[in-house]
Scaffold this active site. Structure first.
Site, PDB file in Angstrom:
ATOM      1  N   HIS A 279       0.783  -1.347   0.196  1.00  0.00           N
ATOM      2  CA  HIS A 279      -0.033   0.066  -0.170  1.00  0.00           C
ATOM      3  C   HIS A 279       0.932   1.231  -0.098  1.00  0.00           C
ATOM      4  O   HIS A 279       1.581   1.403   0.779  1.00  0.00           O
ATOM      5  CB  HIS A 279      -0.933  -0.119   1.332  1.00  0.00           C
ATOM      6  CG  HIS A 279      -1.908  -1.096   1.321  1.00  0.00           C
ATOM      7  ND1 HIS A 279      -2.102  -2.107   2.355  1.00  0.00           N
ATOM      8  CD2 HIS A 279      -2.567  -1.578   0.310  1.00  0.00           C
ATOM      9  CE1 HIS A 279      -3.012  -2.928   2.118  1.00  0.00           C
ATOM     10  NE2 HIS A 279      -3.324  -2.761   0.915  1.00  0.00           N
TER      11      HIS A 279
ATOM     12  N   GLU B 122       1.670  -5.118  11.066  1.00  0.00           N
ATOM     13  CA  GLU B 122       1.314  -3.849  11.231  1.00  0.00           C
ATOM     14  C   GLU B 122       2.416  -3.094  12.114  1.00  0.00           C
ATOM     15  O   GLU B 122       2.312  -3.264  13.581  1.00  0.00           O
ATOM     16  CB  GLU B 122      -0.112  -3.392  11.805  1.00  0.00           C
ATOM     17  CG  GLU B 122      -1.181  -4.305  10.713  1.00  0.00           C
ATOM     18  CD  GLU B 122      -1.371  -3.538   9.465  1.00  0.00           C
ATOM     19  OE1 GLU B 122      -1.179  -2.328   9.371  1.00  0.00           O
ATOM     20  OE2 GLU B 122      -1.774  -4.054   8.322  1.00  0.00           O
TER      21      GLU B 122
ATOM     22  N   GLU C  55       1.721   3.730   3.014  1.00  0.00           N
ATOM     23  CA  GLU C  55       2.286   3.203   4.422  1.00  0.00           C
ATOM     24  C   GLU C  55       3.601   3.259   4.238  1.00  0.00           C
ATOM     25  O   GLU C  55       4.625   2.354   3.911  1.00  0.00           O
ATOM     26  CB  GLU C  55       1.748   1.720   4.610  1.00  0.00           C
ATOM     27  CG  GLU C  55       0.150   1.532   4.482  1.00  0.00           C
ATOM     28  CD  GLU C  55      -0.291   0.415   4.651  1.00  0.00           C
ATOM     29  OE1 GLU C  55       0.466  -0.567   4.844  1.00  0.00           O
ATOM     30  OE2 GLU C  55      -1.719   0.177   4.514  1.00  0.00           O
TER      31      GLU C  55
ATOM     32  N   HIS D 204       3.314  -3.169   7.037  1.00  0.00           N
ATOM     33  CA  HIS D 204       2.435  -2.473   6.688  1.00  0.00           C
ATOM     34  C   HIS D 204       2.480  -1.499   7.909  1.00  0.00           C
ATOM     35  O   HIS D 204       3.025  -1.734   8.880  1.00  0.00           O
ATOM     36  CB  HIS D 204       0.960  -3.067   6.525  1.00  0.00           C
ATOM     37  CG  HIS D 204       0.736  -3.854   5.313  1.00  0.00           C
ATOM     38  ND1 HIS D 204       0.282  -3.685   4.291  1.00  0.00           N
ATOM     39  CD2 HIS D 204       1.528  -5.120   5.018  1.00  0.00           C
ATOM     40  CE1 HIS D 204       0.220  -4.467   3.306  1.00  0.00           C
ATOM     41  NE2 HIS D 204       0.993  -5.516   3.907  1.00  0.00           N
TER      42      HIS D 204
END
Length: 344
Positions: free
Chosen positions: A63, A224, A66, A160
């Site tokens: 993405h 994450e 990010e 991410h």
């Protein structure tokens, strides 16, 4: 291209200046210890002359907005190219979506992290940049893992950052792996990296980490590392532990991991995923609710098509709520505490 990289040691800058292609592959050596191969824009391999027993993939930028993992990976690549650190494990870095990074957006046309395990070529086919790139990334993972002798440990950390604040700032999703125990060593590696929360997924998905786990038996995770910020605005001190552990892994330094204990980490089990079926889908809670917010049984989480969607368990926590997805896509993951997972 080769001379530009040798001069700058900045692989991210080279990638973003050439977001679609670098032309032909090229390679070079660092001292007498490492062969470096550049397979494509955003795709660089470090092959130690005397490799130890692990094949490591660090991917970022699937993405485009990010940015912290992108900066973290580029720092490691730069340190390797400057020979401030020397790779002892075969290592592949993947910068996933250069076009979206340049655009400062999560996607160009489609969420790339729903396009793996061949989903990129399902109807409507290779019709946008994310689908084309996902297919290429799969091929590079295949080439990398199959480029060494069998029996080596395969690792893939897909890095991410999240779109919202979180009760647990850093957390990892452990892909569904039926018939395979969860790795105590991997969970404690994540904890040492500052990632103290793990979600055990309950079904196959089309994410990048599931692809590597299911197709190649890799210890793979979607990780994450915090919240989304623009490039250059990340507080990189918040990633010191992760950068240190990735460096130790790549350079075969002692990891010094603690023994596994469920008391040292937060373990959740995915109990269900709620997909969108109607255009009028809406949550009942505020749009800025943090990840891991919990709700009691019977609470109405969402409404769509004249129906209410309620909490089914005694208490469920939520992550990644997003009502603005296309019909058929996931709107939220619901979690319960994991009780006695098979961790070895």
């Amino acid at each position: 291209m080769l001379q530009a990289l040798l001069d700058s040691k900045d692989f991210l800058a080279l990638t973003l200046a050439n977001p679609e292609t670098l032309g032909d592959e090229f390679s070079f050596t660092l001292g007498e210890h490492t062969r470096v191969e550049v397979w494509d824009t955003g795709v660089i391999v470090f092959e130690p002359v005397q490799a130890q027993g692990k094949d490591v993939i660090l991917s970022c930028g699937v993405h485009g907005n990010e940015t912290a993992p992108i900066e973290l990976c580029n720092t490691l690549i730069k340190q390797l190219l400057q020979q401030k650190i020397i790779a002892k494990q075969r290592t592949l870095f993947l910068i996933g979506n250069p076009l979206a990074i340049n655009n400062g957006t999560r996607i160009i046309d489609e969420n790339m992290n729903r396009l793996f395990s061949g989903e990129h070529s399902n109807p409507p086919g290779l019709v946008n940049p994310e689908r084309v790139r996902a297919k290429k990334l799969e091929a590079y993972v295949d080439r990398f893992f199959k480029g060494a002798a069998a029996g080596r440990q395969r690792i893939h950390y897909d890095l991410h950052t999240a779109m919202r604040a979180s009760k647990h700032e850093k957390f990892a999703i452990y892909p569904y792996r039926p018939g395979r125990a969860y790795s105590a060593e991997q969970i404690m590696f994540l904890a040492a990296s500052g990632v103290d929360t793990v979600l055990f997924h309950h079904e196959p998905t089309t994410t990048f980490s599931y692809f590597s786990s299911e197709q190649y038996g890799a210890d793979a995770f979607t990780i994450e590392l915090g919240k989304v910020y623009p490039m250059g605005q990340n507080d990189m001190t918040r990633f010191i532990a992760a950068q240190e552990m990735f460096m130790r892994l790549i350079t075969d330094k002692p990891l010094a991991l603690e023994p596994f204990s469920a008391d040292k980490v937060n373990l959740y089990q995915v109990c269900r995923v709620i997909n969108k079926h109607f255009d009028d889908f809406e949550f009942t809670f505020a749009t800025d609710v943090e990840n891991f917010r919990s709700f009691p049984k019977g609470f109405v989480l969402a409404r769509e098509g004249g129906q209410e969607i309620k909490v089914e368990q005694e208490c469920e926590s939520i992550v990644f709520p997003n009502a603005k997805v296309p019909i058929g896509n996931r709107t939220v993951i619901c979690l319960i505490p994991s009780v006695a997972p098979d961790v070895r």
